[in-house]
Scaffold this motif. Structure first.
Motif, PDB file in Angstrom:
ATOM      1  N   ILE A 109       0.843  -1.199   0.000  1.00 49.12           N
ATOM      2  CA  ILE A 109       0.000   0.000   0.000  1.00 49.12           C
ATOM      3  C   ILE A 109       0.875   1.245   0.000  1.00 49.12           C
ATOM      4  O   ILE A 109       0.634   2.202  -0.758  1.00 49.12           O
ATOM      5  CB  ILE A 109      -0.951  -0.013   1.211  1.00 49.12           C
ATOM      6  N   ALA A 110       1.909   1.261   0.838  1.00 49.55           N
ATOM      7  CA  ALA A 110       2.800   2.418   0.910  1.00 49.55           C
ATOM      8  C   ALA A 110       3.518   2.631  -0.422  1.00 49.55           C
ATOM      9  O   ALA A 110       3.649   3.779  -0.895  1.00 49.55           O
ATOM     10  CB  ALA A 110       3.809   2.231   2.045  1.00 49.55           C
ATOM     11  N   LEU A 111       3.987   1.550  -1.049  1.00 49.83           N
ATOM     12  CA  LEU A 111       4.658   1.683  -2.348  1.00 49.83           C
ATOM     13  C   LEU A 111       3.703   2.184  -3.427  1.00 49.83           C
ATOM     14  O   LEU A 111       4.092   2.975  -4.296  1.00 49.83           O
ATOM     15  CB  LEU A 111       5.266   0.343  -2.763  1.00 49.83           C
ATOM     16  N   THR A 112       2.459   1.764  -3.387  1.00 49.40           N
ATOM     17  CA  THR A 112       1.475   2.218  -4.365  1.00 49.40           C
ATOM     18  C   THR A 112       1.213   3.715  -4.213  1.00 49.40           C
ATOM     19  O   THR A 112       1.163   4.453  -5.200  1.00 49.40           O
ATOM     20  CB  THR A 112       0.161   1.434  -4.205  1.00 49.40           C
ATOM     21  N   VAL A 113       1.042   4.164  -2.965  1.00 46.75           N
ATOM     22  CA  VAL A 113       0.802   5.597  -2.729  1.00 46.75           C
ATOM     23  C   VAL A 113       2.024   6.412  -3.149  1.00 46.75           C
ATOM     24  O   VAL A 113       1.885   7.463  -3.797  1.00 46.75           O
ATOM     25  CB  VAL A 113       0.447   5.846  -1.243  1.00 46.75           C
ATOM     26  N   ALA A 114       3.236   5.933  -2.816  1.00 44.96           N
ATOM     27  CA  ALA A 114       4.456   6.646  -3.218  1.00 44.96           C
ATOM     28  C   ALA A 114       4.572   6.697  -4.741  1.00 44.96           C
ATOM     29  O   ALA A 114       4.963   7.733  -5.312  1.00 44.96           O
ATOM     30  CB  ALA A 114       5.681   5.973  -2.609  1.00 44.96           C
ATOM     31  N   GLY A 115       4.230   5.617  -5.417  1.00 44.92           N
ATOM     32  CA  GLY A 115       4.269   5.597  -6.879  1.00 44.92           C
ATOM     33  C   GLY A 115       3.276   6.575  -7.487  1.00 44.92           C
ATOM     34  O   GLY A 115       3.584   7.252  -8.479  1.00 44.92           O
ATOM     35  N   CYS A 116       2.093   6.675  -6.891  1.00 42.99           N
ATOM     36  CA  CYS A 116       1.092   7.623  -7.404  1.00 42.99           C
ATOM     37  C   CYS A 116       1.571   9.062  -7.246  1.00 42.99           C
ATOM     38  O   CYS A 116       1.436   9.876  -8.165  1.00 42.99           O
ATOM     39  CB  CYS A 116      -0.238   7.432  -6.680  1.00 42.99           C
ATOM     40  N   VAL A 117       2.125   9.377  -6.089  1.00 45.03           N
ATOM     41  CA  VAL A 117       2.637  10.732  -5.862  1.00 45.03           C
ATOM     42  C   VAL A 117       3.772  11.037  -6.843  1.00 45.03           C
ATOM     43  O   VAL A 117       3.830  12.128  -7.425  1.00 45.03           O
ATOM     44  CB  VAL A 117       3.098  10.886  -4.387  1.00 45.03           C
ATOM     45  N   LEU A 118       4.668  10.084  -7.052  1.00 42.20           N
ATOM     46  CA  LEU A 118       5.779  10.274  -7.984  1.00 42.20           C
ATOM     47  C   LEU A 118       5.275  10.512  -9.407  1.00 42.20           C
ATOM     48  O   LEU A 118       5.781  11.383 -10.124  1.00 42.20           O
ATOM     49  CB  LEU A 118       6.709   9.052  -7.944  1.00 42.20           C
TER      50      LEU A 118
END
Length: 143
Positions: A109-118
């Motif tokens: 979940i954290a990696l998905t949110v970080a990827g979306c922000v990036l």
């Protein structure tokens, strides 16, 4: 689709039939108490005798593999591999696997949110660059 509807109608009629039978076995008495008519005699219940022998319920144990030992350590059940006993219960192993599964899902979940922000940041940079390029092309055409 039609067979599902027929099945649903059959199930509904069956439940209505069972409900009617359940209410017919109950009747109101003069004291307006509900009394069950079950056709059995009303002998007083004898107290059940305790079993003469006891059953020894042993939990089945499992010898963990190297991978399962790592899971037990990652889940926080044990600090070191030396502390893990020779055999562990399946319940302990399942609980450890579930804990690791939840931790992995949190990381995903954290990696998905970080990827979306990036991707949003990169998209805004790309939009600025394209607007700069289009303005340069328009200036060339005008000159």
């Amino acid at each position: 689709m039609g067979s599902l509807r027929g099945l649903r109608l059959a199930a509904g009629s069956y439940f209505r039939f069972c409900e009617r039978d359940a209410f017919s076995s109950l009747r109101l008495t003069r004291n307006s108490d509900l009394k069950r008519i079950n056709g059995f005699c009303n002998k007083p219940q004898e107290s059940p005798k305790p079993p003469t022998h006891t059953y020894g319920h042993r939990v089945p144990l499992h010898k963990p593999t190297d991978w399962e030992k790592k899971i037990l350590i990652w889940s926080g059940r044990f600090k070191k591999e030396d502390e893990i006993p020779e055999t562990v219960s399946f319940e302990m192993l399942d609980a450890a696997k579930n804990k690791v599964r939840v931790k992995i899902s949190y990381v995903m979940i954290a990696l998905t949110v970080a990827g979306c922000v990036l991707m949003v940041i990169e998209g805004k940079k790309a939009a600025k660059e394209t607007s700069l390029l289009t303005s340069l092309k328009l200036e060339r055409k005008l000159v």
